[in-house]
Design a protein around this motif. Structure first.
Motif, PDB file in Angstrom:
ATOM      1  N   ILE A  71      -5.466   3.806   5.841  1.00  0.00           N
ATOM      2  CA  ILE A  71      -5.706   2.486   6.287  1.00  0.00           C
ATOM      3  C   ILE A  71      -7.171   2.423   6.857  1.00  0.00           C
ATOM      4  CG2 ILE A  71      -5.382   0.997   8.547  1.00  0.00           C
ATOM      5  CD1 ILE A  71      -2.420   2.087   8.435  1.00  0.00           C
ATOM      6  N   GLY A  72      -7.765   3.423   7.432  1.00  0.00           N
ATOM      7  CA  GLY A  72      -9.257   3.275   7.545  1.00  0.00           C
ATOM      8  C   GLY A  72     -10.020   3.531   6.509  1.00  0.00           C
ATOM      9  N   MET A  73      -9.660   4.073   5.747  1.00  0.00           N
ATOM     10  CA  MET A  73     -10.623   3.971   4.373  1.00  0.00           C
ATOM     11  C   MET A  73     -10.428   2.664   3.541  1.00  0.00           C
ATOM     12  SD  MET A  73     -10.284   4.207   0.580  1.00  0.00           S
ATOM     13  CE  MET A  73      -8.587   4.601   0.185  1.00  0.00           C
ATOM     14  N   TYR A  74      -9.280   2.100   3.486  1.00  0.00           N
ATOM     15  CA  TYR A  74      -9.258   0.806   3.047  1.00  0.00           C
ATOM     16  C   TYR A  74     -10.025  -0.265   3.676  1.00  0.00           C
ATOM     17  CZ  TYR A  74      -6.014   2.266  -0.539  1.00  0.00           C
ATOM     18  OH  TYR A  74      -5.276   2.816  -1.756  1.00  0.00           O
ATOM     19  N   THR A  75      -9.779  -0.231   5.070  1.00  0.00           N
ATOM     20  CA  THR A  75     -10.532  -1.272   5.834  1.00  0.00           C
ATOM     21  C   THR A  75     -12.108  -0.908   5.711  1.00  0.00           C
ATOM     22  OG1 THR A  75     -10.509   0.274   8.203  1.00  0.00           O
ATOM     23  CG2 THR A  75      -8.823  -1.439   7.916  1.00  0.00           C
ATOM     24  N   LYS A  76     -12.643   0.186   5.656  1.00  0.00           N
ATOM     25  CA  LYS A  76     -13.960   0.227   5.608  1.00  0.00           C
ATOM     26  C   LYS A  76     -14.325   0.141   4.104  1.00  0.00           C
ATOM     27  CE  LYS A  76     -14.409   3.999   9.163  1.00  0.00           C
ATOM     28  NZ  LYS A  76     -14.490   5.606   9.158  1.00  0.00           N
ATOM     29  N   CYS A  77     -13.525  -0.082   3.270  1.00  0.00           N
ATOM     30  CA  CYS A  77     -14.045  -0.405   1.918  1.00  0.00           C
ATOM     31  C   CYS A  77     -13.742  -1.976   2.007  1.00  0.00           C
ATOM     32  CB  CYS A  77     -13.063   0.323   0.829  1.00  0.00           C
ATOM     33  SG  CYS A  77     -13.557   2.023   0.556  1.00  0.00           S
ATOM     34  N   GLY A  78     -13.339  -2.592   2.990  1.00  0.00           N
ATOM     35  CA  GLY A  78     -13.112  -4.009   2.908  1.00  0.00           C
ATOM     36  C   GLY A  78     -11.976  -4.594   2.230  1.00  0.00           C
ATOM     37  N   SER A  79     -10.957  -3.898   2.028  1.00  0.00           N
ATOM     38  CA  SER A  79     -10.012  -4.209   1.400  1.00  0.00           C
ATOM     39  C   SER A  79      -8.685  -4.225   2.651  1.00  0.00           C
ATOM     40  CB  SER A  79      -9.184  -3.314   0.280  1.00  0.00           C
ATOM     41  OG  SER A  79      -8.084  -3.880  -0.113  1.00  0.00           O
ATOM     42  N   MET A  80      -8.485  -5.280   3.336  1.00  0.00           N
ATOM     43  CA  MET A  80      -7.473  -5.421   4.336  1.00  0.00           C
ATOM     44  C   MET A  80      -6.034  -5.707   3.495  1.00  0.00           C
ATOM     45  SD  MET A  80      -8.578  -4.994   7.498  1.00  0.00           S
ATOM     46  CE  MET A  80      -7.086  -5.158   7.975  1.00  0.00           C
ATOM     47  N   GLU A  81      -6.166  -6.081   2.424  1.00  0.00           N
ATOM     48  CA  GLU A  81      -4.922  -6.343   1.722  1.00  0.00           C
ATOM     49  C   GLU A  81      -4.202  -4.816   1.409  1.00  0.00           C
ATOM     50  OE1 GLU A  81      -3.143  -7.437  -2.871  1.00  0.00           O
ATOM     51  OE2 GLU A  81      -5.355  -7.937  -2.234  1.00  0.00           O
ATOM     52  N   TYR A  82      -4.790  -3.858   0.944  1.00  0.00           N
ATOM     53  CA  TYR A  82      -4.403  -2.622   0.789  1.00  0.00           C
ATOM     54  C   TYR A  82      -4.063  -1.881   2.293  1.00  0.00           C
ATOM     55  CZ  TYR A  82      -5.247  -2.926  -4.162  1.00  0.00           C
ATOM     56  OH  TYR A  82      -5.031  -3.018  -5.681  1.00  0.00           O
ATOM     57  N   ALA A  83      -5.053  -2.076   3.187  1.00  0.00           N
ATOM     58  CA  ALA A  83      -4.775  -1.455   4.666  1.00  0.00           C
ATOM     59  C   ALA A  83      -3.476  -1.957   5.110  1.00  0.00           C
ATOM     60  CB  ALA A  83      -5.799  -1.774   5.531  1.00  0.00           C
ATOM     61  N   CYS A  84      -3.107  -3.487   5.099  1.00  0.00           N
ATOM     62  CA  CYS A  84      -1.853  -3.858   5.447  1.00  0.00           C
ATOM     63  C   CYS A  84      -0.651  -3.446   4.825  1.00  0.00           C
ATOM     64  CB  CYS A  84      -1.991  -5.402   5.470  1.00  0.00           C
ATOM     65  SG  CYS A  84      -3.045  -5.833   6.811  1.00  0.00           S
ATOM     66  N   GLN A  85      -0.886  -3.160   3.443  1.00  0.00           N
ATOM     67  CA  GLN A  85       0.123  -2.788   2.573  1.00  0.00           C
ATOM     68  C   GLN A  85       0.547  -1.338   3.073  1.00  0.00           C
ATOM     69  OE1 GLN A  85      -0.500  -2.849  -1.560  1.00  0.00           O
ATOM     70  NE2 GLN A  85      -0.785  -5.136  -1.619  1.00  0.00           N
ATOM     71  N   MET A  86      -0.583  -0.580   3.186  1.00  0.00           N
ATOM     72  CA  MET A  86      -0.177   1.050   3.689  1.00  0.00           C
ATOM     73  C   MET A  86       0.254   0.925   5.139  1.00  0.00           C
ATOM     74  SD  MET A  86      -0.598   4.003   2.803  1.00  0.00           S
ATOM     75  CE  MET A  86       0.700   5.233   4.114  1.00  0.00           C
ATOM     76  N   PHE A  87      -0.181   0.212   5.976  1.00  0.00           N
ATOM     77  CA  PHE A  87       0.343   0.065   7.074  1.00  0.00           C
ATOM     78  C   PHE A  87       1.852  -0.486   7.365  1.00  0.00           C
ATOM     79  CE2 PHE A  87       1.511  -2.605  10.966  1.00  0.00           C
ATOM     80  CZ  PHE A  87       1.120  -1.609  11.952  1.00  0.00           C
ATOM     81  N   ASN A  88       2.158  -1.494   6.309  1.00  0.00           N
ATOM     82  CA  ASN A  88       3.894  -1.819   6.301  1.00  0.00           C
ATOM     83  C   ASN A  88       4.462  -0.837   5.681  1.00  0.00           C
ATOM     84  OD1 ASN A  88       3.204  -4.275   7.587  1.00  0.00           O
ATOM     85  ND2 ASN A  88       2.515  -5.225   5.761  1.00  0.00           N
ATOM     86  N   LYS A  89       4.245  -0.072   4.768  1.00  0.00           N
ATOM     87  CA  LYS A  89       4.785   1.162   4.274  1.00  0.00           C
ATOM     88  C   LYS A  89       5.111   2.295   5.093  1.00  0.00           C
ATOM     89  CE  LYS A  89       2.810   2.031   0.323  1.00  0.00           C
ATOM     90  NZ  LYS A  89       2.409   2.472  -1.132  1.00  0.00           N
ATOM     91  N   MET A  90       4.417   2.414   6.091  1.00  0.00           N
ATOM     92  CA  MET A  90       4.548   3.599   6.674  1.00  0.00           C
ATOM     93  C   MET A  90       6.005   3.783   7.664  1.00  0.00           C
ATOM     94  SD  MET A  90       0.609   3.944   8.366  1.00  0.00           S
ATOM     95  CE  MET A  90       0.640   5.637   9.212  1.00  0.00           C
TER      96      MET A  90
END
Length: 120
Positions: A71-90
């Protein structure tokens, strides 16, 4: 990998991770955590996504710490879409999981989304 990642030598960390794979050495949880941090510091979204695929194949995606680092990697890379996907899959989230997404929204200028998540 950890030494390179911690001393802002992300490109070297990525090269070493690649050499590990070529040498048929399987990364462990710590290897993944460090290489994801290197990707985050480099804002290397494509490499981070490739490593995420490797994490899935290796069975580490359900690890809370690995999930939080993704999640941290995706947010720092500017991809909230992937960060939220990861969050929701956890399957299991902790306070770091929630804080990572909330912080990501705030850093991306999406304050309303950050507040919505905070109040959930």
């Amino acid at each position: 990998i950890a030494g390179y990642a911690q001393h802002d030598c992300g490109e070297d960390a990525l090269k070493l991770f690649q050499q590990m794979q070529w040498g048929n050495v399987n990364p462990d949880r710590v290897s993944f955590l460090n290489i994801l941090n290197a990707c985050a510091n480099l804002e290397a979204l494509e490499q981070g996504k490739e490593i995420h695929a490797h994490i899935v194949k290796s069975g580490f995606e359900s690890d809370v710490c690995v999930g939080n680092t993704l999640i941290g990697m995706y947010t720092k890379c500017g991809s909230m879409e992937y960060a939220c996907q990861m969050f929701n899959k956890m399957p299991k989230r902790d306070v770091v999981s929630w804080n990572s997404v909330i912080t990501g929204y705030a850093q991306q200028g999406q304050g309303e989304e950050a507040l919505k998540l905070f109040w959930q």
